[in-house]
Scaffold this active site. Structure first.
Site, PDB file in Angstrom:
ATOM      1  N   ALA A   1      19.491   2.964   0.473  1.00 25.87           N
ATOM      2  CA  ALA A   1      19.749   2.785  -0.969  1.00 25.87           C
ATOM      3  C   ALA A   1      19.174   3.975  -1.741  1.00 25.87           C
ATOM      4  O   ALA A   1      19.868   4.582  -2.570  1.00 25.87           O
ATOM      5  CB  ALA A   1      19.129   1.473  -1.463  1.00 25.87           C
TER       6      ALA A   1
ATOM      7  N   LYS B   1      10.435  10.909 -15.331  1.00 26.46           N
ATOM      8  CA  LYS B   1      11.524  10.343 -16.130  1.00 26.46           C
ATOM      9  C   LYS B   1      10.876   9.722 -17.359  1.00 26.46           C
ATOM     10  O   LYS B   1       9.647   9.617 -17.430  1.00 26.46           O
ATOM     11  CB  LYS B   1      12.314   9.299 -15.335  1.00 26.46           C
ATOM     12  CG  LYS B   1      11.460   8.097 -14.896  1.00 26.46           C
ATOM     13  CD  LYS B   1      12.179   7.182 -13.930  1.00 26.46           C
ATOM     14  CE  LYS B   1      12.934   6.112 -14.635  1.00 26.46           C
ATOM     15  NZ  LYS B   1      13.337   5.016 -13.738  1.00 26.46           N
TER      16      LYS B   1
ATOM     17  N   CYS C   1       9.579   8.241  -4.755  1.00 31.23           N
ATOM     18  CA  CYS C   1      10.362   7.570  -3.716  1.00 31.23           C
ATOM     19  C   CYS C   1      11.497   8.387  -3.121  1.00 31.23           C
ATOM     20  O   CYS C   1      11.645   8.430  -1.897  1.00 31.23           O
ATOM     21  CB  CYS C   1      10.919   6.271  -4.273  1.00 31.23           C
ATOM     22  SG  CYS C   1       9.627   5.224  -4.910  1.00 31.23           S
TER      23      CYS C   1
ATOM     24  N   VAL D   1       0.843  -1.201   0.000  1.00 30.78           N
ATOM     25  CA  VAL D   1       0.000   0.000   0.000  1.00 30.78           C
ATOM     26  C   VAL D   1       0.879   1.253   0.000  1.00 30.78           C
ATOM     27  O   VAL D   1       2.070   1.195   0.285  1.00 30.78           O
ATOM     28  CB  VAL D   1      -0.940   0.027   1.226  1.00 30.78           C
ATOM     29  CG1 VAL D   1      -1.913  -1.127   1.184  1.00 30.78           C
ATOM     30  CG2 VAL D   1      -0.144   0.017   2.513  1.00 30.78           C
ATOM     31  N   ASN D   2       0.235   2.366  -0.300  1.00 30.70           N
ATOM     32  CA  ASN D   2       0.913   3.647  -0.343  1.00 30.70           C
ATOM     33  C   ASN D   2       1.411   4.058   1.051  1.00 30.70           C
ATOM     34  O   ASN D   2       0.685   3.887   2.028  1.00 30.70           O
ATOM     35  CB  ASN D   2      -0.133   4.674  -0.802  1.00 30.70           C
ATOM     36  CG  ASN D   2       0.430   5.612  -1.806  1.00 30.70           C
ATOM     37  OD1 ASN D   2       1.595   5.486  -2.182  1.00 30.70           O
ATOM     38  ND2 ASN D   2      -0.379   6.564  -2.230  1.00 30.70           N
ATOM     39  N   THR D   3       2.620   4.592   1.125  1.00 37.54           N
ATOM     40  CA  THR D   3       3.108   5.145   2.400  1.00 37.54           C
ATOM     41  C   THR D   3       3.653   6.548   2.128  1.00 37.54           C
ATOM     42  O   THR D   3       4.863   6.765   2.168  1.00 37.54           O
ATOM     43  CB  THR D   3       4.222   4.261   3.010  1.00 37.54           C
ATOM     44  OG1 THR D   3       5.222   4.016   2.003  1.00 37.54           O
ATOM     45  CG2 THR D   3       3.697   2.944   3.521  1.00 37.54           C
TER      46      THR D   3
ATOM     47  N   GLN E   1      12.495  11.633  -2.644  1.00 41.10           N
ATOM     48  CA  GLN E   1      12.283  12.688  -1.648  1.00 41.10           C
ATOM     49  C   GLN E   1      11.594  12.132  -0.405  1.00 41.10           C
ATOM     50  O   GLN E   1      11.999  12.416   0.724  1.00 41.10           O
ATOM     51  CB  GLN E   1      11.459  13.811  -2.268  1.00 41.10           C
ATOM     52  CG  GLN E   1      11.126  14.883  -1.260  1.00 41.10           C
ATOM     53  CD  GLN E   1      10.778  16.194  -1.926  1.00 41.10           C
ATOM     54  OE1 GLN E   1      11.428  16.617  -2.876  1.00 41.10           O
ATOM     55  NE2 GLN E   1       9.750  16.836  -1.438  1.00 41.10           N
TER      56      GLN E   1
ATOM     57  N   LYS F   1      16.647  -0.132   2.596  1.00 41.92           N
ATOM     58  CA  LYS F   1      15.827   0.466   1.534  1.00 41.92           C
ATOM     59  C   LYS F   1      15.949   1.995   1.563  1.00 41.92           C
ATOM     60  O   LYS F   1      16.166   2.638   0.529  1.00 41.92           O
ATOM     61  CB  LYS F   1      14.365   0.036   1.720  1.00 41.92           C
ATOM     62  CG  LYS F   1      13.379   0.742   0.825  1.00 41.92           C
ATOM     63  CD  LYS F   1      13.581   0.408  -0.626  1.00 41.92           C
ATOM     64  CE  LYS F   1      12.811   1.346  -1.516  1.00 41.92           C
ATOM     65  NZ  LYS F   1      12.929   1.070  -2.916  1.00 41.92           N
TER      66      LYS F   1
HETATM   67  C1  UGA Z   1      13.982   4.632  -7.554  1.00 37.30           C
HETATM   68  C2  UGA Z   1      15.170   3.656  -7.379  1.00 37.30           C
HETATM   69  O1  UGA Z   1      16.068   3.781  -8.489  1.00 37.30           O
HETATM   70  C3  UGA Z   1      14.688   2.215  -7.275  1.00 37.30           C
HETATM   71  O2  UGA Z   1      15.793   1.361  -7.000  1.00 37.30           O
HETATM   72  C4  UGA Z   1      13.669   2.119  -6.155  1.00 37.30           C
HETATM   73  O3  UGA Z   1      13.134   0.796  -6.063  1.00 37.30           O
HETATM   74  C5  UGA Z   1      12.533   3.068  -6.430  1.00 37.30           C
HETATM   75  O4  UGA Z   1      13.043   4.428  -6.506  1.00 37.30           O
HETATM   76  C6  UGA Z   1      11.537   2.989  -5.291  1.00 37.30           C
HETATM   77  O5  UGA Z   1      11.920   3.235  -4.139  1.00 37.30           O
HETATM   78  O6  UGA Z   1      10.400   2.585  -5.532  1.00 37.30           O
HETATM   79  P1  UGA Z   1      12.480   5.393  -9.617  1.00 37.30           P
HETATM   80  O7  UGA Z   1      12.040   6.494  -8.701  1.00 37.30           O
HETATM   81  O8  UGA Z   1      11.446   4.606 -10.330  1.00 37.30           O
HETATM   82  O9  UGA Z   1      13.382   4.326  -8.810  1.00 37.30           O
HETATM   83  O10 UGA Z   1      13.427   6.026 -10.741  1.00 37.30           O
HETATM   84  P2  UGA Z   1      14.997   6.371 -10.869  1.00 37.30           P
HETATM   85  O11 UGA Z   1      15.495   5.775 -12.121  1.00 37.30           O
HETATM   86  O12 UGA Z   1      15.735   6.054  -9.637  1.00 37.30           O
HETATM   87  O13 UGA Z   1      14.972   7.948 -11.080  1.00 37.30           O
HETATM   88  C7  UGA Z   1      14.571   8.836 -10.058  1.00 37.30           C
HETATM   89  C8  UGA Z   1      14.764  10.267 -10.510  1.00 37.30           C
HETATM   90  O14 UGA Z   1      16.148  10.592 -10.596  1.00 37.30           O
HETATM   91  C9  UGA Z   1      14.191  10.558 -11.897  1.00 37.30           C
HETATM   92  O15 UGA Z   1      13.570  11.821 -11.905  1.00 37.30           O
HETATM   93  C10 UGA Z   1      15.406  10.547 -12.801  1.00 37.30           C
HETATM   94  O16 UGA Z   1      15.227  11.304 -13.957  1.00 37.30           O
HETATM   95  C11 UGA Z   1      16.438  11.147 -11.870  1.00 37.30           C
HETATM   96  N1  UGA Z   1      17.824  10.785 -12.243  1.00 37.30           N
HETATM   97  C12 UGA Z   1      18.247   9.493 -12.180  1.00 37.30           C
HETATM   98  C13 UGA Z   1      18.711  11.782 -12.654  1.00 37.30           C
HETATM   99  O17 UGA Z   1      18.339  12.972 -12.713  1.00 37.30           O
HETATM  100  N2  UGA Z   1      19.988  11.445 -12.980  1.00 37.30           N
HETATM  101  C14 UGA Z   1      20.440  10.150 -12.921  1.00 37.30           C
HETATM  102  O18 UGA Z   1      21.636   9.912 -13.235  1.00 37.30           O
HETATM  103  C15 UGA Z   1      19.540   9.160 -12.514  1.00 37.30           C
END
Ligand code: UGA
Length: 463
Positions: free
Chosen positions: A222, A338, A275, A90-92, A277, A219
């Site tokens: 990471a 993204k 995720c 669920v959403n947190t 922030q 988590k």
């Molecule tokens: C992120 C993590 O990468 C996952 O491992 C994690 O499971 C997920 O959050 C989560 O907690 O659910 P996500 O938010 O889907 O995944 O996308 P990312 O690829 O991590 O990108 C996050 C943001 O950072 C995007 O706005 C992306 O454009 C930006 N970003 C990413 C950059 O500006 N530069 C980069 O080099 C990489």
């Protein structure tokens, strides 16, 4: 198999897994997955040809498994009763009001789900934390389940690491699967049971087991580390713009050090997504509540830097357009946080638009996947204006060409591949001169654009 997991994170969902004969195909003895959600329209969408979210490759897998070992239903109680393992996904979100507002995770939906499980479950269950939660949540959930329930529950932490846009490949081929459980005999048996589910497709050496707290904390850490890398390279981009260095060259040079590595060093208009922030603020709140203000401040600076990056981009646009954008048309290319997703949560594009509206610009938005309704919802929430007021400044367009027609400037907010292949000569013909281009993702060929006559500003690049 991987399907039971992430795609449900965004609703009030629990997925159950059970081995043994599958109800609709009793000859099947593999684990099968029942996804349950209180939202009738959402489940109807999962059962239709139009899935409720866009994720490359997801529809193919859903269509192949649905009705065989994957089922979607609104019957929560039956789902709970049938399952051996219950994933709570669920959403947190970040708390909006009350103690810890703006930082702490709101566990309302988790508690509601736990209370429902406690009420309905008649046989022992393994309950898995799939949603990202603060550390010690498993203990709180255990208190709810054992206080109100009539059977035994083993609570495991099993954080999700997949990223949107690459979710299916991440699930198929994860760097690691993390399972945290209690050291008790039944806790370890529960860990082994869940590990067996993953072992259907993940090599055993990539399935890590830890105690619950390490897993929950890993988590948050990471995501904080990943976000920190983006904020670090974005901080460097500001130095590059001031000094004449090129951020992509610096990232390449730095990333070739095998201790640093090349990934996640792409400077941008700022990270978004549901995720990063949220998880950092959650970690910050934990540090503050544990009496660690210096650690809290350290991690909080990652969010501060991200906010500044968005503001820097907007300032670039305003200064570039001779210090005013009032009444000027700006084509915003991309609204998702993204590429390859229709998700807009915490997207940098929202803040860019909010600021441009504040400056009374006319913003024409095009995104290949984001639904119009979502954009209106995001912008009314961000500006606190009603829709009619927002519509005075914002137009939604069906193509990049439509958005760019008559524009003073193009601003790239999302790195969609299609933006690389646009006919920029044709676009420029229809733009006001001089034509400006602000590349917030560094995805375009800036040299070629300059030859066409564009004035190009890019993140962390010499002018
Ligand atoms: C992120 C993590 O990468 C996952 O491992 C994690 O499971 C997920 O959050 C989560 O907690 O659910 P996500 O938010 O889907 O995944 O996308 P990312 O690829 O991590 O990108 C996050 C943001 O950072 C995007 O706005 C992306 O454009 C930006 N970003 C990413 C950059 O500006 N530069 C980069 O080099 C990489």
């Amino acid at each position: 198999l991987p399907l039971c997991l992430r795609e449900c994170l965004d609703g009030v969902v629990s997925g159950g897994s059970r081995s043994g004969p599958c109800p609709s195909a009793p000859h099947l003895h593999a684990p099968f997955f029942q996804i349950v959600d209180i939202s009738v329209p959402r489940i109807a969408a999962w059962n239709s040809d139009e899935l409720p979210i866009y994720e490359p490759g997801l529809d193919k897998v859903v269509k192949a498994c649905r009705g065989k070992n994957l089922f979607f239903s609104t019957d929560l109680d039956q789902g709970i009763r049938d399952a051996d393992i219950i994933f709570v996904a669920v959403n947190t979100p970040t708390k909006k009001v009350g103690l810890g507002a703006g930082r702490a995770a709101d566990l309302t939906y988790w508690e509601l789900a736990a209370r429902r499980i406690a009420l309905v479950a008649e046989t022992p269950k393994v309950v898995v934390e799939k949603s990202t939660v603060p550390i010690n949540t498993a203990e709180a959930i255990s208190a709810v389940l054992h206080g109100a329930g009539k059977t035994r529950f083993d609570i495991l932490s099993n954080p999700e690491f997949l990223a949107e846009g690459t979710a299916m490949t991440d699930l198929d081929n994860p760097d690691r699967v993390l399972i945290g459980g209690s050291m008790s005999e039944s806790g370890q048996a529960a860990v082994a049971k869940l590990a067996d589910v993953y072992a259907h497709w993940v090599p055993r050496e990539r399935i890590l087991t830890t105690n619950v707290w390490s897993s929950e904390l890993s988590k948050l850490v990471a995501n904080s580390f990943l976000a920190q890398r983006v904020s670090s390279i974005n901080a460097v981009s500001a130095i590059c713009e001031a000094s004449g260095a090129d951020v992509d060259e610096v990232a390449r040079a730095v990333g070739m050090d095998s201790r640093i590595g090349p990934k996640f060093l792409k400077a941008s208009v700022g990270f978004g997504g549901s995720c990063f922030q949220k998880d950092i603020l959650n970690l910050v709140y934990l540090c503050q509540s544990m009496g660690l203000p210096d650690v809290a401040e350290y991690f909080h600076s990652v969010v501060t830097m991200n906010d500044r990056q968005k503001e820097r981009f907007v300032s670039r646009i305003i200064h570039g357009l001779f210090n005013t954008v009032t009444g000027k048309r700006i084509a915003l290319l991309g609204f998702a946080f993204k590429k390859d997703t229709g998700d807009t949560r915490e997207s940098a594009a929202i803040e860019i638009c909010r600021r441009l509206i504040e400056e009374r610009a006319s913003v024409c938005i095009y995104d290949p996947k984001v639904e119009a309704n979502q954009i209106w919802m995001d912008l009314t929430a961000a500006t606190r204006l009603d829709r009619t007021e927002v519509e005075k400044y914002v137009t939604l367009c069906d193509s990049a060409y439509e958005a760019a027609a008559g524009a003073h400037a193009l601003a790239v907010a999302t790195e969609w591949d299609e933006f690389k292949g646009l006919d920029y000569a044709k676009i420029q013909d229809g733009m006001v001169k001089p034509s400006f281009l602000f590349d917030g993702r560094n995805v375009l060929d800036h040299g070629a654009l300059r030859k066409l006559g564009y004035i190009v500003y890019a993140i962390g690049k010499p002018l």
